[in-house]
Enzyme design. Structure first.
Site, PDB file in Angstrom:
ATOM      1  CG  ASN A  53      -1.682   1.232   1.454  1.00  0.00           C
ATOM      2  OD1 ASN A  53      -1.774   2.066   0.547  1.00  0.00           O
ATOM      3  ND2 ASN A  53      -2.267   1.382   2.645  1.00  0.00           N
ATOM      4  CD1 TRP A  54       3.888   1.211  -2.615  1.00  0.00           C
ATOM      5  CD2 TRP A  54       4.179   2.490  -4.432  1.00  0.00           C
ATOM      6  NE1 TRP A  54       4.914   0.663  -3.351  1.00  0.00           N
ATOM      7  CE2 TRP A  54       5.117   1.428  -4.473  1.00  0.00           C
ATOM      8  CE3 TRP A  54       4.175   3.418  -5.481  1.00  0.00           C
ATOM      9  CZ2 TRP A  54       6.036   1.278  -5.512  1.00  0.00           C
ATOM     10  CZ3 TRP A  54       5.088   3.264  -6.510  1.00  0.00           C
ATOM     11  CH2 TRP A  54       6.020   2.200  -6.527  1.00  0.00           C
ATOM     12  CE  LYS A  55      -0.017   3.154   4.802  1.00  0.00           C
ATOM     13  NZ  LYS A  55       0.031   3.255   6.238  1.00  0.00           N
ATOM     14  CG  HIS A  68      -5.789   2.011   5.267  1.00  0.00           C
ATOM     15  ND1 HIS A  68      -5.365   2.940   6.189  1.00  0.00           N
ATOM     16  CD2 HIS A  68      -4.780   1.120   5.112  1.00  0.00           C
ATOM     17  CE1 HIS A  68      -4.137   2.611   6.583  1.00  0.00           C
ATOM     18  NE2 HIS A  68      -3.755   1.516   5.938  1.00  0.00           N
ATOM     19  CD  GLU A 103      -2.749   5.471   6.916  1.00  0.00           C
ATOM     20  OE1 GLU A 103      -2.729   5.517   5.666  1.00  0.00           O
ATOM     21  OE2 GLU A 103      -1.815   4.995   7.588  1.00  0.00           O
ATOM     22  CD  GLU A 162      -3.506  -2.520   7.311  1.00  0.00           C
ATOM     23  OE1 GLU A 162      -2.425  -2.793   6.803  1.00  0.00           O
ATOM     24  OE2 GLU A 162      -4.109  -1.453   7.104  1.00  0.00           O
ATOM     25  N   GLY A 191       2.618   2.060  10.765  1.00  0.00           N
ATOM     26  CA  GLY A 191       3.633   3.111  10.624  1.00  0.00           C
ATOM     27  C   GLY A 191       4.369   3.449  11.909  1.00  0.00           C
ATOM     28  CB  SER A 193       5.108  -2.116  12.032  1.00  0.00           C
ATOM     29  OG  SER A 193       4.752  -0.758  12.295  1.00  0.00           O
ATOM     30  N   GLY A 233       2.720  -1.176   4.249  1.00  0.00           N
ATOM     31  CA  GLY A 233       2.822   0.230   3.884  1.00  0.00           C
ATOM     32  C   GLY A 233       4.256   0.616   3.583  1.00  0.00           C
ATOM     33  N   GLY A 234       4.927   1.184   4.583  1.00  0.00           N
ATOM     34  CA  GLY A 234       6.264   1.744   4.395  1.00  0.00           C
ATOM     35  C   GLY A 234       7.242   0.822   3.682  1.00  0.00           C
TER      36      GLY A 234
END
Ligand code: PGA
Length: 255
Positions: free
Chosen positions: A12-14, A100, A102, A170, A176, A215, A236-237
């Site tokens: 997930n590149w956000k 998600h 976010e 999640e 993150g 994470s 993500g990251g």
């Protein structure tokens, strides 16, 4: 008994990525391609909507799928700035993340909204990745499973199938932050979700892919994938760097 579900490793590149990052996506596609003959998982990167079309063209011919990160619940209409499932499908996406945390936090999306988005995705032949997960406070209060039960009950459409729908657990506090739940807590939540899915969807409930997200990195992927009720990850990251994403892929054991 071993979980019979084929794993999915999803990035997930956000809100990260412009054309400058397409070579990085290509490296991911080539790396996944390199393991294709016996690869024990499917791989996906969910890019910003502006990149879907070019991302699809960048990875064409590779086993890497491209997805979106959100879609509107309506098919079309007066919703300035929103993206419909039809637009994502038209651009070549095969999956879309919905709900998600976010989006739930930044845009006040409710379970009903998320269900509408999943339905819209399904109507366009997209696989919906429905995200659920508790906040730190909810976990500390001992309510994590109740919160996830409510989200699952409210966000998953009645006609969801293992082919059209993936579920990502999640924990909000793990996203993150570098923090992850204990392996025991991940396993307990995944087993719990599996029980709920079996209750609601019968035998099909055993076949939904249950991803863990929050994470995930090369250093912890192997132990997380070692949990039999974890069918992959939403990352993500660590999905922004091909080396990290491919190292996570390499940690997926054959099943
Ligand atoms: P993270 O994000 O891997 O950077 O924690 C996961 C996610 O939000 O999907």
């Amino acid at each position: 008994m071993a979980d019979p579900v084929r794993p999915l490793i999803a990035g997930n590149w956000k809100m990260n990525g412009t054309s400058a990052e397409l070579p990085e996506l290509k490296r991911i596609a080539d790396g996944v391609e390199g393991t294709r003959s016996d690869s024990p998982y499917d791989a996906l990167i969910c890019v910003p909507a502006t990149l879907v079309d070019r991302a699809v063209r960048t990875v064409v011919g590779s086993p890497l799928a491209v997805g979106g990160q959100d879609c509107h619940g309506e098919e079309n209409g007066a919703h300035t700035g929103d993206i419909s499932a039809a637009m994502l499908a038209d651009a070549g996406a095969t999956h879309v993340i919905v709900g998600h945390s976010e989006r739930r936090a930044d845009h006040g999306e409710t379970d009903i909204d998320v269900m509408g988005k999943a339905l819209a995705a399904h109507a366009q032949g997209l696989t919906a990745i429905v995200c659920v997960g508790e906040t730190r406070q909810e976990r500390e209060d001992g309510r994590a499973m109740d919160v996830v039960d409510t989200q699952l009950a409210g966000s998953l459409p009645e006609h969801a199938t293992p082919q059209t729908t993936v579920i990502a657990y999640e924990p909000v506090w793990a996203i993150g932050t570098g923090l992850t739940p204990s392996l025991h807590d991940i396993e307990a939540m995944h087993d719990h979700m599996r029980d709920r899915l079996r209750e609601r969807f019968g035998t099909a409930g055993a076949l939904f892919r249950l991803l863990y997200g929050g994470s995930v990195k090369p250093a912890n992927a192997g132990e997380i994938f070692g949990i039999s009720s974890v069918d992959g990850a939403l990352i993500g990251g660590a999905s922004l760097k091909s080396d990290d994403f491919l190292a996570i892929c390499a940690a997926m054991p054959a099943r």
